[in-house]
Design a protein around this motif. Sequence first.
Motif, short mmCIF file in Angstrom:
data_model
loop_
_atom_site.label_atom_id
_atom_site.label_comp_id
_atom_site.label_asym_id
_atom_site.label_seq_id
_atom_site.Cartn_x
_atom_site.Cartn_y
_atom_site.Cartn_z
N ASP A 138 0.83 -1.20 0.00
CA ASP A 138 0.00 0.00 0.00
C ASP A 138 0.87 1.25 0.00
N ALA A 139 1.94 1.24 0.78
CA ALA A 139 2.85 2.39 0.83
C ALA A 139 3.52 2.59 -0.53
N LEU A 140 3.94 1.49 -1.14
CA LEU A 140 4.57 1.56 -2.45
C LEU A 140 3.63 2.17 -3.48
N LYS A 141 2.39 1.70 -3.50
CA LYS A 141 1.41 2.20 -4.45
C LYS A 141 1.13 3.69 -4.24
N LYS A 142 0.97 4.09 -2.99
CA LYS A 142 0.64 5.49 -2.69
C LYS A 142 1.80 6.43 -2.99
N ILE A 143 3.02 5.98 -2.76
CA ILE A 143 4.19 6.80 -3.07
C ILE A 143 4.27 7.03 -4.58
N VAL A 144 4.10 5.96 -5.34
CA VAL A 144 4.17 6.07 -6.80
C VAL A 144 3.00 6.90 -7.34
N ALA A 145 1.82 6.71 -6.76
CA ALA A 145 0.65 7.48 -7.21
C ALA A 145 0.83 8.96 -6.95
N ALA A 146 1.44 9.31 -5.83
CA ALA A 146 1.60 10.73 -5.46
C ALA A 146 2.77 11.40 -6.16
N ASP A 147 3.89 10.67 -6.30
CA ASP A 147 5.11 11.31 -6.80
C ASP A 147 5.75 10.61 -8.00
#
Length: 296
Positions: free
Chosen positions: A252-261
């Motif tokens: 989830d952290a990986l996905k959100k980091i990539v989605a945001a930045d």
Amino acid sequence: MGDIAKDLTAGTVGGIANLVVGHPFDTIKVKLQSQPSPAPGQLLKYAGAFDAVKQTVAAEGPRGLYKGMGAPLATVAAFNALLFTVRGQMETLLRSEPGAPLTVKQQVVAGAGAGLAVSFLACPTELIKCRLQAQSSLAEAGAVSRVALPKGPMDVARHVMRDAGVKGLFKGIVPTMGREIPGNAIMFGVYEAVKQYMAGGQDTSGLGQGSLILAGGLAGGALWLTVYPTDVVKSVIQVDDYKKPRYSGSIDALKKIVAADGVKGLYKGFGPAMARSVPANAATFVAYEITRSALG
């Protein structure tokens, strides 16, 4: 003096050398990794590594670059002693006969085993260190909840255990293992490969300090080049709020980091990490080798 005691002693000296040389770089790395994405139209708190250094020194003085050093300093002896001792015991198991030099592949296996062992010590240490280093970004959450931010390593540990129990100290254990196991396999493998290349064979006992510095620096660079995105995931999980977490886990952290930045979000703080890796790991290996040789 037995081999285990020698590895314990030399590993401790190597770890202290690594910490003294590398901690300021690590502080900037964590600050860059953990800063939240800005609101639309707003700028990031830190424009880059040099800006993070300037703001940190301006706000806290030079000692701000060593914030969070208490936690790893308190455990650096145990961490590096465990790392090099397990590696030494793995080497003993992998040798075809006593005293025989190991191949690069065998050093990779020994490094992976050492990485697994130290993961369980690295996780709580890293969690405490990261939460102290990232307090400037955590301050907003503290202001909202009206809860005073912890003042030191033991205070962080108490806050964590109050919110999540002892298991809270092991938040981020999965990405920690994902960093330590392959990272140490690569580091020790590259270190041995470079030494053997410069020595022209498996007998590397005649190499000087300059060669060890080069091999250690390249080994450290190879480690971070390979596992850096995993380290970013680990850091954001470990500084996340326990009561209202932004991330449910590593994926989830990986996905959100990539989605945001975008993918570049997985390389926040990469410059300071690489700038740190070469001198810090060179210092570690040289200090270890010199101490180990002096002990016979």
